[in-house]
Design a protein around this motif. Structure first.
Motif, PDB file in Angstrom:
ATOM      1  N   PHE A 178       0.719  -1.404   0.068  1.00 12.42           N
ATOM      2  CA  PHE A 178       0.030   0.045  -0.113  1.00 12.42           C
ATOM      3  C   PHE A 178       1.046   1.178  -0.147  1.00 12.42           C
ATOM      4  O   PHE A 178       1.495   1.396   1.110  1.00 12.42           O
ATOM      5  CB  PHE A 178      -0.976   0.131   1.186  1.00 12.42           C
ATOM      6  N   GLY A 179       0.890   2.116  -0.943  1.00 12.33           N
ATOM      7  CA  GLY A 179       1.686   3.214  -1.237  1.00 12.33           C
ATOM      8  C   GLY A 179       0.924   4.338  -1.816  1.00 12.33           C
ATOM      9  O   GLY A 179      -0.336   3.966  -2.035  1.00 12.33           O
ATOM     10  N   ASP A 180       1.487   5.816  -2.124  1.00 11.34           N
ATOM     11  CA  ASP A 180       0.831   6.741  -2.375  1.00 11.34           C
ATOM     12  C   ASP A 180       1.742   7.627  -3.434  1.00 11.34           C
ATOM     13  O   ASP A 180       1.257   8.552  -3.978  1.00 11.34           O
ATOM     14  CB  ASP A 180       0.226   7.490  -1.359  1.00 11.34           C
ATOM     15  N   ALA A 181       2.817   6.868  -3.876  1.00  8.68           N
ATOM     16  CA  ALA A 181       3.645   7.610  -4.596  1.00  8.68           C
ATOM     17  C   ALA A 181       4.349   6.532  -5.771  1.00  8.68           C
ATOM     18  O   ALA A 181       4.199   5.472  -5.527  1.00  8.68           O
ATOM     19  CB  ALA A 181       4.874   8.160  -3.764  1.00  8.68           C
ATOM     20  N   ILE A 182       4.773   7.388  -6.813  1.00 10.18           N
ATOM     21  CA  ILE A 182       5.161   6.741  -8.076  1.00 10.18           C
ATOM     22  C   ILE A 182       6.586   5.714  -7.663  1.00 10.18           C
ATOM     23  O   ILE A 182       6.571   4.763  -8.318  1.00 10.18           O
ATOM     24  CB  ILE A 182       5.485   7.624  -9.053  1.00 10.18           C
ATOM     25  N   THR A 183       7.110   6.103  -6.684  1.00 12.37           N
ATOM     26  CA  THR A 183       8.246   5.313  -6.200  1.00 12.37           C
ATOM     27  C   THR A 183       7.789   4.146  -5.485  1.00 12.37           C
ATOM     28  O   THR A 183       8.347   3.046  -5.741  1.00 12.37           O
ATOM     29  CB  THR A 183       9.281   6.158  -5.358  1.00 12.37           C
ATOM     30  N   ASP A 184       6.678   4.092  -4.917  1.00 10.66           N
ATOM     31  CA  ASP A 184       6.192   2.857  -4.143  1.00 10.66           C
ATOM     32  C   ASP A 184       5.695   1.766  -5.334  1.00 10.66           C
ATOM     33  O   ASP A 184       6.093   0.657  -5.278  1.00 10.66           O
ATOM     34  CB  ASP A 184       4.839   3.331  -3.501  1.00 10.66           C
ATOM     35  N   PHE A 185       5.110   2.389  -6.497  1.00 11.85           N
ATOM     36  CA  PHE A 185       4.422   1.728  -7.411  1.00 11.85           C
ATOM     37  C   PHE A 185       5.660   1.154  -8.221  1.00 11.85           C
ATOM     38  O   PHE A 185       5.644  -0.166  -8.518  1.00 11.85           O
ATOM     39  CB  PHE A 185       3.622   2.695  -8.507  1.00 11.85           C
ATOM     40  N   GLN A 186       6.579   1.969  -8.328  1.00 10.62           N
ATOM     41  CA  GLN A 186       7.881   1.312  -9.166  1.00 10.62           C
ATOM     42  C   GLN A 186       8.553   0.107  -8.136  1.00 10.62           C
ATOM     43  O   GLN A 186       9.141  -0.906  -8.980  1.00 10.62           O
ATOM     44  CB  GLN A 186       8.953   2.363  -9.371  1.00 10.62           C
ATOM     45  N   ALA A 187       8.528   0.322  -7.052  1.00  7.19           N
ATOM     46  CA  ALA A 187       9.152  -0.631  -6.184  1.00  7.19           C
ATOM     47  C   ALA A 187       8.424  -2.023  -6.203  1.00  7.19           C
ATOM     48  O   ALA A 187       9.021  -3.067  -6.281  1.00  7.19           O
ATOM     49  CB  ALA A 187       9.482  -0.173  -4.657  1.00  7.19           C
ATOM     50  N   ALA A 188       7.170  -1.754  -6.035  1.00  8.66           N
ATOM     51  CA  ALA A 188       6.199  -3.019  -5.932  1.00  8.66           C
ATOM     52  C   ALA A 188       6.298  -3.776  -7.466  1.00  8.66           C
ATOM     53  O   ALA A 188       6.449  -4.748  -7.530  1.00  8.66           O
ATOM     54  CB  ALA A 188       4.742  -2.659  -5.879  1.00  8.66           C
ATOM     55  N   ASN A 189       6.436  -2.832  -8.572  1.00 13.17           N
ATOM     56  CA  ASN A 189       6.483  -3.682 -10.037  1.00 13.17           C
ATOM     57  C   ASN A 189       7.624  -4.123 -10.235  1.00 13.17           C
ATOM     58  O   ASN A 189       7.899  -5.317 -10.657  1.00 13.17           O
ATOM     59  CB  ASN A 189       6.385  -2.310 -11.116  1.00 13.17           C
ATOM     60  N   GLU A 190       9.068  -3.571  -9.644  1.00 10.30           N
ATOM     61  CA  GLU A 190      10.357  -4.363  -9.704  1.00 10.30           C
ATOM     62  C   GLU A 190      10.402  -5.522  -8.821  1.00 10.30           C
ATOM     63  O   GLU A 190      10.791  -6.455  -9.241  1.00 10.30           O
ATOM     64  CB  GLU A 190      11.462  -3.164  -9.260  1.00 10.30           C
TER      65      GLU A 190
END
Length: 221
Positions: A178-190
């Motif tokens: 659960f995140g709120d920033a593009i860096t969170d999304f990128q980390a999850a994707n990676e």
């Protein structure tokens, strides 16, 4: 929220490891840090402050140390050494820590955490805040009992995700971040784990392929 609430809850129920960013996901503290960066760079003039605030809002989830290096190099035109970076970071911490400890929680998150802890799920924090500081904040907010571990910088969010997967010996399919920033999304994707955006920043709101929720009150728990 985009998508079906019942289906989304079923997906979350299937997970064994629930990972949470802190600012904007657990605590309503994003604006506190925006104001702190503005205060930190006020001596450099209004134009620099405006650029600092805009960059910070567009780059949530980046560590304060990296932001400070960038602000000085790009907006002020000055390289600073690590001693100076740490001095600025310490001043920033002094501005924000007490305010973050007292910040309201994101709506429904306490009930959500209690529910999944009772279901024997592992809940952890994955933050860009320095690890020593975020642990202290969690303790002083009296939320430590919810979390099996609290991870922060200098490790990246991706590295923290991979560490948690290894420590708790779970499959990637059994993890949600659960995140709120593009860096969170990128980390999850990676890391190849599922991602849910909680009231995301401007960059996140543009990503229609991401599952969005306003807050945790959207779940009937």
């Amino acid at each position: 929220m985009r998508g079906n609430r019942k289906k989304l809850k079923e997906i979350i129920d299937s997970k064994m490891l629930l990972v949470f960013d802190f600012d904007g996901v657990i605590a309503d503290s994003n604006e506190i840090k925006t104001e702190a960066f503005a205060e930190l760079y006020e001596p450099f003039g209004k134009e620099v402050v405006a650029k600092v605030v805009a960059y910070h809002r567009q780059n949530g989830g980046v560590s304060r140390f990296d932001k400070i290096r960038f602000f000085h190099k790009v907006f002020i035109g000055k390289e600073i050494n690590e001693t100076e970076v740490n001095q600025f970071a310490d001043y920033f911490s002094g501005i924000v820590k007490d305010r973050v400890i007292k910040a309201n929680e994101i709506r429904g998150v306490g009930r959500f955490l209690k529910h999944y802890c009772m279901m024997k799920r592992k809940c952890i924090i994955n933050s860009a805040t320095p690890e020593v500081e975020i642990k202290e904040i969690i303790n002083l907010r009296k939320q430590a009992h919810y979390f099996s571990c609290v991870l922060g910088s200098p490790n990246t969010k991706y590295n923290n995700l991979m560490k948690a997967i290894d420590v708790f010996k779970v499959e990637r399919k059994d993890v949600v971040f659960f995140g709120d920033a593009i860096t969170d999304f990128q980390a999850a994707n990676e890391a190849e784990v599922d991602f849910i955006c909680v009231n995301g920043d401007q960059a996140m709101r543009k990503l229609k392929e991401v599952t969005h929720i306003k807050d945790f009150d959207c779940f009937d728990i």
